[in-house]
Scaffold this active site. Structure first.
Site, PDB file in Angstrom:
ATOM      1  N   ASN A 199       0.950  -1.195  -0.135  1.00 53.96           N
ATOM      2  CA  ASN A 199       0.047   0.001  -0.028  1.00 53.96           C
ATOM      3  C   ASN A 199       0.736   1.254   0.060  1.00 53.96           C
ATOM      4  O   ASN A 199       1.554   1.675   1.085  1.00 53.96           O
ATOM      5  CB  ASN A 199      -0.809  -0.004   1.067  1.00 53.96           C
ATOM      6  CG  ASN A 199      -1.868   0.994   1.457  1.00 53.96           C
ATOM      7  OD1 ASN A 199      -1.754   1.940   0.518  1.00 53.96           O
ATOM      8  ND2 ASN A 199      -2.595   1.101   2.488  1.00 53.96           N
ATOM      9  N   ARG A 218      -2.670  -2.028  -3.340  1.00 50.25           N
ATOM     10  CA  ARG A 218      -3.855  -1.142  -3.320  1.00 50.25           C
ATOM     11  C   ARG A 218      -3.619   0.077  -4.222  1.00 50.25           C
ATOM     12  O   ARG A 218      -2.488   0.870  -4.135  1.00 50.25           O
ATOM     13  CB  ARG A 218      -3.867  -0.558  -1.626  1.00 50.25           C
ATOM     14  CG  ARG A 218      -5.060   0.419  -1.390  1.00 50.25           C
ATOM     15  CD  ARG A 218      -5.038   0.832  -0.131  1.00 50.25           C
ATOM     16  NE  ARG A 218      -6.176   1.678   0.052  1.00 50.25           N
ATOM     17  CZ  ARG A 218      -6.336   2.405   1.052  1.00 50.25           C
ATOM     18  NH1 ARG A 218      -5.477   2.402   2.211  1.00 50.25           N
ATOM     19  NH2 ARG A 218      -7.474   3.148   1.348  1.00 50.25           N
ATOM     20  N   HIS A 222     -12.380   4.063   0.027  1.00 49.83           N
ATOM     21  CA  HIS A 222     -12.391   3.133   0.859  1.00 49.83           C
ATOM     22  C   HIS A 222     -13.085   1.773   0.500  1.00 49.83           C
ATOM     23  O   HIS A 222     -13.777   0.917   1.285  1.00 49.83           O
ATOM     24  CB  HIS A 222     -12.999   3.488   2.088  1.00 49.83           C
ATOM     25  CG  HIS A 222     -12.273   4.626   3.091  1.00 49.83           C
ATOM     26  ND1 HIS A 222     -12.965   5.529   3.557  1.00 49.83           N
ATOM     27  CD2 HIS A 222     -11.001   4.755   3.388  1.00 49.83           C
ATOM     28  CE1 HIS A 222     -12.170   6.429   4.187  1.00 49.83           C
ATOM     29  NE2 HIS A 222     -11.139   5.853   3.881  1.00 49.83           N
ATOM     30  N   ARG A 247     -10.303  16.479   6.822  1.00 47.35           N
ATOM     31  CA  ARG A 247     -10.963  17.287   5.686  1.00 47.35           C
ATOM     32  C   ARG A 247     -12.355  17.873   6.222  1.00 47.35           C
ATOM     33  O   ARG A 247     -13.029  17.233   7.055  1.00 47.35           O
ATOM     34  CB  ARG A 247     -11.126  16.017   4.789  1.00 47.35           C
ATOM     35  CG  ARG A 247      -9.936  15.333   3.990  1.00 47.35           C
ATOM     36  CD  ARG A 247     -10.257  14.376   3.170  1.00 47.35           C
ATOM     37  NE  ARG A 247      -9.171  13.639   2.725  1.00 47.35           N
ATOM     38  CZ  ARG A 247      -8.769  12.486   2.864  1.00 47.35           C
ATOM     39  NH1 ARG A 247      -9.975  11.526   3.309  1.00 47.35           N
ATOM     40  NH2 ARG A 247      -7.905  11.708   2.391  1.00 47.35           N
ATOM     41  N   GLU A 277      -8.082  -4.185   5.323  1.00 45.11           N
ATOM     42  CA  GLU A 277      -7.882  -4.067   3.936  1.00 45.11           C
ATOM     43  C   GLU A 277      -6.852  -5.063   3.306  1.00 45.11           C
ATOM     44  O   GLU A 277      -6.833  -5.455   2.224  1.00 45.11           O
ATOM     45  CB  GLU A 277      -7.691  -2.594   3.599  1.00 45.11           C
ATOM     46  CG  GLU A 277      -8.816  -1.593   3.891  1.00 45.11           C
ATOM     47  CD  GLU A 277      -8.527  -0.246   3.812  1.00 45.11           C
ATOM     48  OE1 GLU A 277      -8.387   0.150   4.999  1.00 45.11           O
ATOM     49  OE2 GLU A 277      -8.802   0.377   2.960  1.00 45.11           O
TER      50      GLU A 277
END
Ligand code: AMP
Length: 399
Positions: A7, A90, A179, A240, A384
Site C-alpha cells: 500500500n 492497493r 475505501h 478534511r 484491507e
C-alpha cells in the site's frame, strides 16, 4: 500462496506478507520518509520490530529493502523471493475504466496513469510501487485492487453531480467513492456474521477513521457512498471538511487572495475535527480527553462529526427503503464508544437500542445493539490487507 500486499502513499509504503491458506500475516511493516531520507520498520510474526534507517530516494529502494528483509537469513520469513507467489497493490483510483481488480498489464498501467489528476497524491505512488515490484520480481503477477471499484455498482442517480453533462462526458466528473476495499470486506463480513441473506440485505457501513466514509450496500452491492470525485466529499474527517457549500471556496479565495489549489489544501489538510477543535487535534483520543476536561471546541468537533454521520445513515436508510444492519469500522468506529453512542442516539425512531455494556468492547466482531433492537448494529474491524490478499489470490488462481 504467499501474497505480498503493498500500500504505497506519496512518501510511505505499508506492507504485509500473508499466507493465503491460513490467512496469517508472516511479516509486516512500513517504510516512511521515502524521498526525504528513509526509515523501514519490519516485524516478523511473533518477533521483535526492527527499525532500519537508510536512504530511500524512491519507492524502488523502499521495496528493495522490504524484499531484503523478508529473505534476511536471521529474521526473514522466506528462504528466497521465489516463495512470493503474487503481489497485491492497493490503488486509489481506477476511474470509470477499471471497475474491478485486475492483473496489471500495460493497459492497467495506462489507466492508473490517466487517473493521476483524480488521485494526485496516491496514484503516482501506487504505480511506482507496481513498477518497482515488476522490476525487482520479474514474472510475478501483480494485482491492482482499486479503492473505487466496489462503488462502481452505484446507479447514475447516486453518482451523477447535477452540473452540466459536458463535464461528465469530457472529464468523467462524477462520484467515485473510496475505501471500497474496506466497505466491500466489512459489508461482506457483516452479512456472514449476522447470517443475513446476501440477496435480500440492506447494510450501512460507517468506515470512521482519519479518513471517513459511509456506504449503503443493498444485496451485497454498493448503492451509494459519501466520498465523491475525490475523498474530500461527505463526512467531517480528521483534517478534511467533507460536504460544504462550494461558494465558500470563492468567498475565501477572494477575501484572502489565495488560489483554489491553496484552498483545497486547507479543506483537505487543515479542516475537519482538527479545525472545529481550534487546531487541538485530528485524533479522537485527544479530542475525547479534552472534551472530558471541559474543552468546548473539542466537544463541538465530536458532536458535529457524529451529527454528520447520523445524517448520512438516515439518508441511506431512506435510499434503501430500510436497513437491516449498521456496522461501525475504522480506527474510530472500532474503538471510540462515545462516537458510537452519540451517533446511535439519533435513531430512536428506527427502533435502534444500544447495549452500553457491549459498547465498552473494541477491536473484535461484536453486536452492539440489544436483542430487541429493530436494526442490528455491530462493530467489525476492517482488514484491507486481507481483502487485497483474497482478491489477489482469486484473480491469480483464475488466470
Ligand atoms: P484509521 O485511519 O482507521 O487508522 O483511524 C485512525 C484514527 O482512529 C485516529 O486518528 C483516532 O482518531 C482514532 N482512534 C484510534 N484508536 C482510538 C481509540 N482507542 N479511541 C478513540 N479513537 C481512536
Amino acid at each position: 500462496m504467499n501474497v505480498l500486499v503493498i500500500n504505497c502513499g506519496s512518501s510511505s509504503l505499508k506492507y504485509q506478507l500473508i499466507n493465503s491458506d491460513t490467512e496469517q500475516v508472516a511479516a509486516k511493516g512500513l517504510c516512511e520518509r521515502i524521498g526525504v531520507d528513509g526509515r523501514m520498520v519490519y516485524q516478523p510474526a511473533g518477533g521483535e520490530k526492527e527499525i532500519t534507517e537508510a536512504p530511500m530516494p524512491t519507492h524502488n529502494e523502499a521495496i528493495r529493502m522490504v524484499l531484503e528483509a523478508l529473505v534476511n537469513p536471521k529474521t526473514g520469513v522466506l528462504k528466497s523471493l521465489d516463495e512470493v507467489d503474487a503481489i497485491g497493490h492497493r490503488v486509489l483510483h481506477g476511474g470509470a475504466k477499471l471497475t474491478r481488480s485486475v492483473i496489471v498489464d500495460d493497459y492497467a498501467k495506462q489507466v492508473i496513469r490517466e487517473c493521476f489528476d483524480l488521485g494526485p497524491l496516491h496514484n503516482p505512488a501506487n504505480l511506482m510501487g507496481i513498477e518497482a515490484c515488476m522490476k525487482l520480481m520479474p514474472g510475478k503477477p501483480n494485482v491492482a485492487v482499486f479503492d473505487t471499484a466496489f462503488h462502481q455498482t452505484m446507479p447514475p442517480k447516486a453518482y451523477r453531480y447535477a452540473i452540466p453533462t459536458r463535464y461528465y462526458q469530457k472529464y468523467a466528473i462524477r462520484k467515485y467513492g473510496f475505501h471500497g476495499t474496506s466497505h466491500s470486506f466489512v459489508s461482506g463480513e457483516t452479512i456472514k456474521f449476522l447470517g443475513l441473506d446476501r440477496n435480500n440485505s440492506k447494510v450501512i457501513v460507517a468506515h470512521l477513521g482519519n479518513g471517513a466514509s459511509i456506504s449503503a450496500v443493498k444485496n451485497g452491492k454498493c448503492a451509494d457512498t459519501s466520498m465523491g470525485l475525490t475523498p474530500l466529499e461527505g463526512l467531517i474527517m480528521g483534517t478534511r471538511s467533507g460536504d460544504l457549500d462550494p461558494a465558500v471556496l470563492e468567498y475565501i479565495c477572494n477575501h484572502e487572495n489565495i488560489t483554489v489549489s491553496q484552498m483545497l489544501h486547507i479543506l483537505n489538510k487543515e479542516s475537519g475535527v482538527y479545525a472545529l477543535s481550534d487546531n487541538l487535534s485530528s485524533d479522537f483520543r485527544d479530542l475525547e480527553d479534552a472534551m472530558n476536561n471541559g474543552n468546548e471546541s473539542a466537544a463541538l468537533a465530536i458532536d458535529a462529526f457524529c451529527y454528520r454521520v447520523a445524517k448520512y445513515i438516515g439518508s441511506y436508510a431512506a435510499a434503501m427503503n430500510g436497513v437491516d444492519a449498521i456496522t461501525f469500522t475504522g480506527g474510530i468506529g472500532e474503538n471510540a464508544g462515545i462516537v458510537r453512542e452519540k451517533v446511535l442516539s439519533y435513531f430512536g425512531y428506527l427502533g435502534i437500542k444500544m447495549d452500553p455494556e457491549q459498547n465498552k468492547k473494541r477491536g473484535e466482531n461484536f453486536i452492539l445493539s440489544t436483542p430487541d433492537s429493530r436494526v442490528t448494529v455491530c462493530v467489525i474491524p476492517t482488514n484491507e490487507e486481507l481483502a487485497i490478499c483474497r482478491e489477489t489470490v482469486e484473480l491469480v488462481s483464475r488466470a
